[in-house]
Scaffold this motif. Structure first.
Motif, PDB file in Angstrom:
ATOM      1  N   GLN A 192       0.640  15.076 -10.399  1.00  0.00           N
ATOM      2  CA  GLN A 192      -0.781  14.804 -10.176  1.00  0.00           C
ATOM      3  C   GLN A 192      -1.388  14.124 -11.401  1.00  0.00           C
ATOM      4  OE1 GLN A 192      -0.445  15.577  -6.673  1.00  0.00           O
ATOM      5  NE2 GLN A 192      -2.605  15.582  -7.166  1.00  0.00           N
ATOM      6  N   PHE A 193      -2.308  13.208 -11.169  1.00  0.00           N
ATOM      7  CA  PHE A 193      -2.995  12.551 -12.270  1.00  0.00           C
ATOM      8  C   PHE A 193      -3.851  13.565 -13.023  1.00  0.00           C
ATOM      9  CE2 PHE A 193      -2.940   8.589  -9.463  1.00  0.00           C
ATOM     10  CZ  PHE A 193      -1.814   8.096 -10.090  1.00  0.00           C
ATOM     11  N   SER A 194      -3.873  13.433 -14.337  1.00  0.00           N
ATOM     12  CA  SER A 194      -4.754  14.263 -15.149  1.00  0.00           C
ATOM     13  C   SER A 194      -6.182  13.744 -15.024  1.00  0.00           C
ATOM     14  CB  SER A 194      -4.320  14.224 -16.615  1.00  0.00           C
ATOM     15  OG  SER A 194      -4.537  12.927 -17.155  1.00  0.00           O
ATOM     16  N   ALA A 195      -7.132  14.548 -15.467  1.00  0.00           N
ATOM     17  CA  ALA A 195      -8.532  14.112 -15.442  1.00  0.00           C
ATOM     18  C   ALA A 195      -8.722  12.859 -16.296  1.00  0.00           C
ATOM     19  CB  ALA A 195      -9.433  15.239 -15.942  1.00  0.00           C
ATOM     20  N   TRP A 196      -8.013  12.781 -17.416  1.00  0.00           N
ATOM     21  CA  TRP A 196      -8.123  11.615 -18.288  1.00  0.00           C
ATOM     22  C   TRP A 196      -7.576  10.370 -17.594  1.00  0.00           C
ATOM     23  CZ3 TRP A 196     -10.867  10.254 -22.228  1.00  0.00           C
ATOM     24  CH2 TRP A 196     -10.491   9.152 -23.000  1.00  0.00           C
ATOM     25  N   GLN A 197      -6.436  10.508 -16.891  1.00  0.00           N
ATOM     26  CA  GLN A 197      -5.881   9.368 -16.175  1.00  0.00           C
ATOM     27  C   GLN A 197      -6.843   8.874 -15.094  1.00  0.00           C
ATOM     28  OE1 GLN A 197      -2.126  11.344 -15.148  1.00  0.00           O
ATOM     29  NE2 GLN A 197      -1.028   9.608 -16.047  1.00  0.00           N
ATOM     30  N   LEU A 198      -7.470   9.803 -14.388  1.00  0.00           N
ATOM     31  CA  LEU A 198      -8.406   9.416 -13.326  1.00  0.00           C
ATOM     32  C   LEU A 198      -9.557   8.584 -13.873  1.00  0.00           C
ATOM     33  CD1 LEU A 198      -8.516  12.732 -11.255  1.00  0.00           C
ATOM     34  CD2 LEU A 198      -7.456  10.573 -10.586  1.00  0.00           C
ATOM     35  N   VAL A 199     -10.002   8.933 -15.089  1.00  0.00           N
ATOM     36  CA  VAL A 199     -11.087   8.171 -15.720  1.00  0.00           C
ATOM     37  C   VAL A 199     -10.593   6.780 -16.122  1.00  0.00           C
ATOM     38  CG1 VAL A 199     -12.608   8.064 -17.735  1.00  0.00           C
ATOM     39  CG2 VAL A 199     -12.316  10.221 -16.500  1.00  0.00           C
ATOM     40  N   GLU A 200      -9.335   6.696 -16.559  1.00  0.00           N
ATOM     41  CA  GLU A 200      -8.799   5.424 -17.073  1.00  0.00           C
ATOM     42  C   GLU A 200      -8.484   4.405 -15.989  1.00  0.00           C
ATOM     43  OE1 GLU A 200      -6.317   5.741 -21.048  1.00  0.00           O
ATOM     44  OE2 GLU A 200      -5.494   7.060 -19.511  1.00  0.00           O
ATOM     45  N   ILE A 201      -8.206   4.836 -14.767  1.00  0.00           N
ATOM     46  CA  ILE A 201      -7.756   3.915 -13.717  1.00  0.00           C
ATOM     47  C   ILE A 201      -8.856   2.897 -13.417  1.00  0.00           C
ATOM     48  CG2 ILE A 201      -7.030   3.707 -11.317  1.00  0.00           C
ATOM     49  CD1 ILE A 201      -5.871   6.569 -11.596  1.00  0.00           C
ATOM     50  N   PRO A 202      -8.577   1.607 -13.608  1.00  0.00           N
ATOM     51  CA  PRO A 202      -9.629   0.596 -13.438  1.00  0.00           C
ATOM     52  C   PRO A 202      -9.826   0.196 -11.980  1.00  0.00           C
ATOM     53  CG  PRO A 202      -7.615  -0.463 -14.134  1.00  0.00           C
ATOM     54  CD  PRO A 202      -7.324   1.017 -14.114  1.00  0.00           C
ATOM     55  N   ALA A 203     -10.980  -0.338 -11.700  1.00  0.00           N
ATOM     56  CA  ALA A 203     -11.257  -0.903 -10.384  1.00  0.00           C
ATOM     57  C   ALA A 203     -10.617  -2.283 -10.294  1.00  0.00           C
ATOM     58  CB  ALA A 203     -12.755  -0.997 -10.150  1.00  0.00           C
ATOM     59  N   ALA A 204     -10.033  -2.581  -9.142  1.00  0.00           N
ATOM     60  CA  ALA A 204      -9.385  -3.874  -8.926  1.00  0.00           C
ATOM     61  C   ALA A 204     -10.201  -4.686  -7.935  1.00  0.00           C
ATOM     62  CB  ALA A 204      -7.962  -3.666  -8.408  1.00  0.00           C
ATOM     63  N   THR A 205     -10.600  -5.877  -8.338  1.00  0.00           N
ATOM     64  CA  THR A 205     -11.426  -6.716  -7.473  1.00  0.00           C
ATOM     65  C   THR A 205     -10.588  -7.597  -6.561  1.00  0.00           C
ATOM     66  OG1 THR A 205     -11.524  -8.412  -9.197  1.00  0.00           O
ATOM     67  CG2 THR A 205     -13.296  -6.754  -9.147  1.00  0.00           C
ATOM     68  N   ARG A 206      -9.292  -7.700  -6.839  1.00  0.00           N
ATOM     69  CA  ARG A 206      -8.424  -8.571  -6.054  1.00  0.00           C
ATOM     70  C   ARG A 206      -6.988  -8.068  -6.147  1.00  0.00           C
ATOM     71  NH1 ARG A 206      -8.415 -14.306  -4.448  1.00  0.00           N
ATOM     72  NH2 ARG A 206      -6.267 -15.053  -4.378  1.00  0.00           N
ATOM     73  N   PHE A 207      -6.222  -8.181  -5.055  1.00  0.00           N
ATOM     74  CA  PHE A 207      -4.810  -7.822  -5.017  1.00  0.00           C
ATOM     75  C   PHE A 207      -4.009  -9.040  -4.600  1.00  0.00           C
ATOM     76  CE2 PHE A 207      -6.778  -3.781  -5.023  1.00  0.00           C
ATOM     77  CZ  PHE A 207      -5.837  -2.820  -5.367  1.00  0.00           C
ATOM     78  N   GLU A 208      -2.794  -9.196  -5.203  1.00  0.00           N
ATOM     79  CA  GLU A 208      -1.939 -10.327  -4.879  1.00  0.00           C
ATOM     80  C   GLU A 208      -0.486  -9.874  -4.831  1.00  0.00           C
ATOM     81  OE1 GLU A 208      -2.850 -13.139  -7.922  1.00  0.00           O
ATOM     82  OE2 GLU A 208      -4.608 -13.924  -6.879  1.00  0.00           O
TER      83      GLU A 208
END
Length: 245
Positions: A59-75
């Motif tokens: 499971q992701f840690s609380a710190w990892q959850l904060v670090e995960i960035p939003a992605a505006t585009r996928f390729e």
């Protein structure tokens, strides 16, 4: 007299059973080797973040959850930063009787076939956080998992398996189109290709390349098309790439 002896025997036996049941003996608890939950209902082995093949869920840690960035585009992750010059040799959820289940991802190949794409660069499909690197099993080979958030903030994972080389470390931020590894053969198990998966979820679940249950797995090609963000000819730079420079 016989009836009384039978009664005494039954009372004695019941008393001994009661004593045995109430003795303060710690239960024998076997070590946990598998969990069954929303992500692994077909009970694969679990895998910790160090990449050693003991478990397959972290499971992701609380710190990892904060670090995960939003992605505006996928390729697409192969061929070029924008997915050119590739073919899909085994699509998501195709039944493979020899392997005992449905294919859990897309098998992406260069158009030359065979091992012609061995060593070709593999690109991050979107801005994200590298949440796993390692060799979870011989069949998976070198594997990378990257965590993303879509435009609505929902968590996704992209997985890149059978790699020849890994060029990122766990915990690193990677921008869409960044080279993260190279196409491999899972140490000679298969002809060179990229096994690519997309999933919904809040934890790392390496799992198996074939399964009878889809669980949180997504159709990679369909998911990328839905999250592309713009037309293929409307190329846009990664916001994270600009921030990391």
């Amino acid at each position: 007299m016989v009836a009384r002896s039978h009664l005494v025997f039954l009372c004695t036996a019941a008393g001994m059973l009661g004593i045995a049941m109430w003795q303060d003996r710690p239960p024998v608890v076997p070590p946990i080797e598998a969990l069954t939950g929303f992500q692994d209902a077909d009970a694969p082995l679990l895998l910790p973040s160090d990449g050693q093949p003991r478990f397959r869920l972290h499971q992701f840690s609380a710190w990892q959850l904060v670090e995960i960035p939003a992605a505006t585009r996928f390729e697409s992750p192969l061929g070029s930063e924008h997915g050119a010059l590739t073919c899909n040799d085994q699509k998501f959820w195709e039944l493979n009787a020899e392997r005992g289940g449905h294919h859990t991802g897309d098998d992406l190949n260069g158009i030359g076939g065979g091992n012609s794409d061995l060593g070709d660069p593999v690109f991050a499909t979107a801005d994200g956080l590298v949440s796993f690197v390692g060799e979870p099993s011989p069949g998976s080979g070198k594997t990378i998992i990257v965590a993303h958030r879509d435009r609505e903030g929902r968590l996704l994972e992209s997985m890149y398996a059978h790699l020849d080389r890994i060029d990122v470390v766990a915990g690193a931020l990677v921008a869409r189109g960044a080279k993260i590894g190279t196409v491999g053969t899972a140490n000679g198990y298969y002809p060179a290709h990229l096994h690519f998966e997309m999933r919904r979820g809040d934890g790392i679940d390496v799992g198996s390349g074939y399964s009878m249950l889809p669980l949180n797995r997504l159709d990679p090609a369909k998911t990328i098309a839905e999250l592309a963000g713009s037309a293929p000819d409307e190329l846009s730079p990664s916001p994270l790439a600009a921030a990391l420079k």
